[in-house]
Design an enzyme around this catalytic site. Structure first.
Site, short mmCIF file in Angstrom:
data_model
loop_
_atom_site.label_atom_id
_atom_site.label_comp_id
_atom_site.label_asym_id
_atom_site.label_seq_id
_atom_site.Cartn_x
_atom_site.Cartn_y
_atom_site.Cartn_z
N ARG A 44 39.90 -15.91 -45.27
CA ARG A 44 38.52 -16.35 -45.04
C ARG A 44 37.71 -15.17 -44.49
O ARG A 44 38.27 -14.16 -44.08
CB ARG A 44 38.45 -17.54 -44.08
CG ARG A 44 39.21 -17.35 -42.78
CD ARG A 44 38.54 -17.98 -41.60
NE ARG A 44 37.24 -17.40 -41.31
CZ ARG A 44 37.06 -16.24 -40.68
NH1 ARG A 44 38.09 -15.48 -40.27
NH2 ARG A 44 35.85 -15.76 -40.44
N GLY A 45 36.38 -15.36 -44.44
CA GLY A 45 35.50 -14.27 -44.05
C GLY A 45 34.99 -13.64 -45.35
O GLY A 45 35.79 -13.37 -46.26
N ALA A 46 33.65 -13.45 -45.44
CA ALA A 46 33.05 -13.07 -46.72
C ALA A 46 33.69 -11.81 -47.34
O ALA A 46 34.12 -11.85 -48.50
CB ALA A 46 31.55 -12.90 -46.53
N ARG A 74 35.11 -20.85 -53.52
CA ARG A 74 34.15 -21.25 -52.48
C ARG A 74 32.76 -20.78 -52.92
O ARG A 74 32.64 -19.68 -53.47
CB ARG A 74 34.51 -20.63 -51.11
CG ARG A 74 35.75 -21.23 -50.47
CD ARG A 74 35.98 -20.66 -49.07
NE ARG A 74 35.18 -21.32 -48.06
CZ ARG A 74 35.08 -20.90 -46.79
NH1 ARG A 74 35.73 -19.80 -46.40
NH2 ARG A 74 34.36 -21.56 -45.91
N GLN A 172 37.20 -20.71 -35.70
CA GLN A 172 37.31 -19.27 -35.93
C GLN A 172 37.16 -18.48 -34.64
O GLN A 172 37.58 -17.32 -34.54
CB GLN A 172 36.26 -18.81 -36.95
CG GLN A 172 36.55 -19.23 -38.38
CD GLN A 172 35.93 -20.56 -38.74
OE1 GLN A 172 35.68 -21.40 -37.88
NE2 GLN A 172 35.68 -20.79 -40.02
N ASP A 212 27.11 -14.59 -44.75
CA ASP A 212 27.86 -14.84 -45.99
C ASP A 212 27.02 -14.59 -47.24
O ASP A 212 27.57 -14.28 -48.30
CB ASP A 212 28.39 -16.28 -46.01
CG ASP A 212 29.57 -16.40 -45.06
OD1 ASP A 212 29.33 -16.56 -43.85
OD2 ASP A 212 30.71 -16.27 -45.53
N ASN A 222 25.12 -18.44 -42.98
CA ASN A 222 26.29 -18.06 -42.18
C ASN A 222 26.89 -19.35 -41.61
O ASN A 222 26.37 -20.45 -41.83
CB ASN A 222 25.89 -17.08 -41.06
CG ASN A 222 27.11 -16.48 -40.38
OD1 ASN A 222 28.02 -15.99 -41.04
ND2 ASN A 222 27.16 -16.52 -39.06
N LYS A 223 27.96 -19.20 -40.91
CA LYS A 223 28.72 -20.34 -40.37
C LYS A 223 27.81 -21.37 -39.71
O LYS A 223 26.88 -21.02 -38.99
CB LYS A 223 29.75 -19.78 -39.38
CG LYS A 223 30.66 -20.78 -38.74
CD LYS A 223 31.35 -21.70 -39.71
CE LYS A 223 32.13 -20.97 -40.78
NZ LYS A 223 32.52 -21.87 -41.91
O1 MRU Z 1 34.18 -20.30 -43.42
P1 MRU Z 1 34.47 -18.87 -43.05
O2 MRU Z 1 35.35 -18.74 -41.87
O3 MRU Z 1 34.92 -18.05 -44.24
O4 MRU Z 1 33.04 -18.31 -42.64
C1 MRU Z 1 32.93 -16.96 -42.28
C2 MRU Z 1 31.64 -16.62 -41.67
O5 MRU Z 1 30.73 -17.42 -41.61
C3 MRU Z 1 31.46 -15.22 -41.18
O6 MRU Z 1 30.51 -15.18 -40.16
C4 MRU Z 1 30.99 -14.32 -42.34
O7 MRU Z 1 31.83 -14.45 -43.44
C5 MRU Z 1 30.93 -12.90 -41.94
S1 MRU Z 1 32.58 -12.23 -41.81
C6 MRU Z 1 32.48 -10.60 -41.60
#
Ligand code: MRU
Length: 317
Positions: A44-46, A74, A172, A212, A222-223
Site C-alpha cells: 500500500r502507499g501510492a 485500486r 496506517q 494519492d 489522500n487518506k
Molecule cells: O490506503 P493507503 O494506505 O494506500 O493510502 C495511502 C495514503 O493515503 C498515503 O498518504 C499516500 O499514498 C502517500 S504515500 C507516500
C-alpha cells in the site's frame, strides 16, 4: 531491504498487513497475485503500489491483459497508472524489466529530493502532525515523502516531535509510529478525532502528509481524514504541507471532483466490535481543495497551489 524488491526474477513485497508485528516478505508469482496484494493492502502507499505493479507487468507473458488486471486493483492513486504506462512501453520482458527498475530508481531519486526540499521548508517547525503512512514502506524506496522529510530533519540534527494520526480503520499510523521509532524520532499516536484538540491548543506547528492523486488545479485525494485536517490547519492558522513526487500528479484532470475515490468494505470498520445488524460506510480517501494547501513539496521544488499548473509544464518539457 526495501518494501518492494525485485530479486532474481522474483517480485518480493513486505506484507504491510502484518506490520508492525512481523516483517514478512511475500514472493508473488503473477500479476493476479500482485493485484490481490494491492487490493488487500499487503502492499500500500501510492508510490509502492506503482512500483509493485510495474514489476508485475514487467514479467508478464500477456501484458495487455495484465495491464487491465493491475490497473483495476485500486482506483485512487495515480502512481499505479503512471508506473504501468511507463513499463508498458517495453516490448519484451527484458525491456519491461529495465523500465520497471528505472521507474523505481526514479521514485527513489524523487523522494530523496523531496526530503532535501522539504527539510529547508520545515526547518522552523518542531511539532508536526501527520496522517496515514508516508514512510519508506509506502514508497518502496529509501525515503518516504512526508516522513522522508522528517527523517532528513532528524539526520540534520533537528529536534522534532511527530503527532501520528492513528488513521482508522486500517491503522496506517501504527506503521508510521513503527518507522519513526526505528529512526529514533520522538512521536505519539493520537486518535484521529484528537487532532482538533492538539491543533487548537497550539501544540502543533504544521500538518504535513502525502497524496494519492493531485489534479492540475492542486485539489488532491489522500487518506480519509485529510480534508478535516486541512480545515483545522486553516482555521488555526498553521501551515498545511503536501509532499508528493510528480508520479502522484494527474495533469489530465483539471480538478478534484474528477478523482475516483475508493470505497472499501464495511468489515474494515465493523470488525468484531459491533453487533450483527450494524452497517458501515468506508470511504478510503477524501478530496482536499487546493485552497487549503500552503505548499506542495515535490522533487522539482516547492509550489503554491496556483503553481501546480507550472509543474505540469515542467513535467511535459
Ligand atoms: O490506503 P493507503 O494506505 O494506500 O493510502 C495511502 C495514503 O493515503 C498515503 O498518504 C499516500 O499514498 C502517500 S504515500 C507516500
Amino acid at each position: 531491504m526495501l518494501s518492494v524488491e525485485f530479486i532474481e526474477n522474483q517480485r518480493k513485497i513486505l506484507d504491510q498487513t502484518k506490520l508492525p508485528f512481523k516483517e514478512r516478505y511475500l514472493a508473488l508469482n503473477s500479476a493476479e497475485e500482485v493485484s490481490e496484494a494491492i487490493k488487500s493492502m499487503a502492499v500500500r502507499g501510492a508510490p509502492a503500489i506503482g512500483i509493485a505493479a510495474g514489476y508485475a507487468l514487467a514479467l508478464s507473458d500477456n501484458p495487455e491483459k495484465d495491464y487491465v488486471t493491475l490497473l483495476s486493483s485500486r482506483p485512487t492513486a495515480v502512481d499505479l497508472k503512471n508506473a504501468l504506462d511507463f513499463v508498458a512501453k517495453g516490448k519484451t520482458i527484458e525491456e519491461r524489466k529495465k523500465l520497471a527498475s528505472l521507474w523505481q530508481a526514479g521514485v527513489s531519486e524523487a523522494c530523496a529530493s523531496i526530503a532535501e526540499n522539504g527539510a529547508s521548508l520545515l526547518e522552523k517547525h518542531n511539532n508536526v502532525l501527520t496522517h496515514c503512512n508516508t514512510g519508506a514502506v509506502a514508497t518502496g524506496v529509501e525515503y518516504g515523502t512526508a516522513l522522508g522529510i522528517i527523517k532528513k530533519l532528524k539526520e540534520s540534527g533537528k529536534d522534532i516531535f511527530v503527532y501520528v494520526g492513528e488513521t482508522r480503520p486500517r491503522m496506517q499510523g501504527a506503521i508510521t509510529s513503527w518507522e519513526l521509532n526505528k529512526l529514533k524520532i520522538p512521536n505519539s499516536v493520537i486518535v484521529d478525532s484528537a487532532a482538533g484538540y492538539f491543533i487548537y491548543s497550539g501544540k502543533v506547528d504544521a500538518v504535513m502528509l502525502g497524496a494519492d492523486r493531485i489534479a492540475a488545479n492542486g485539489d488532491f485525494a489522500n487518506k480519509i481524514g485529510t480534508y478535516s485536517l486541512a480545515v483545522l490547519a486553516k482555521e488555526n492558522s498553521i501551515p498545511f504541507y503536501v509532499a508528493a513526487p510528480l508520479s502522484s500528479f494527474d495533469f489530465s484532470i483539471d480538478s478534484g471532483d474528477k478523482i475516483k475515490l475508493e470505497m472499501r468494505g464495511e468489515k474494515e470498520i465493523i470488525g468484531d466490535a459491533y453487533a450483527g445488524s450494524t452497517s458501515a460506510l468506508n470511504p478510503a480517501f477524501d478530496i482536499t481543495p487546493a485552497r487549503y494547501v500552503t505548499r506542495f513539496i515535490t522533487e522539482k521544488g516547492i509550489f503554491s497551489p496556483e503553481g501546480v499548473g507550472s509543474i505540469g509544464k515542467i513535467h511535459r518539457s
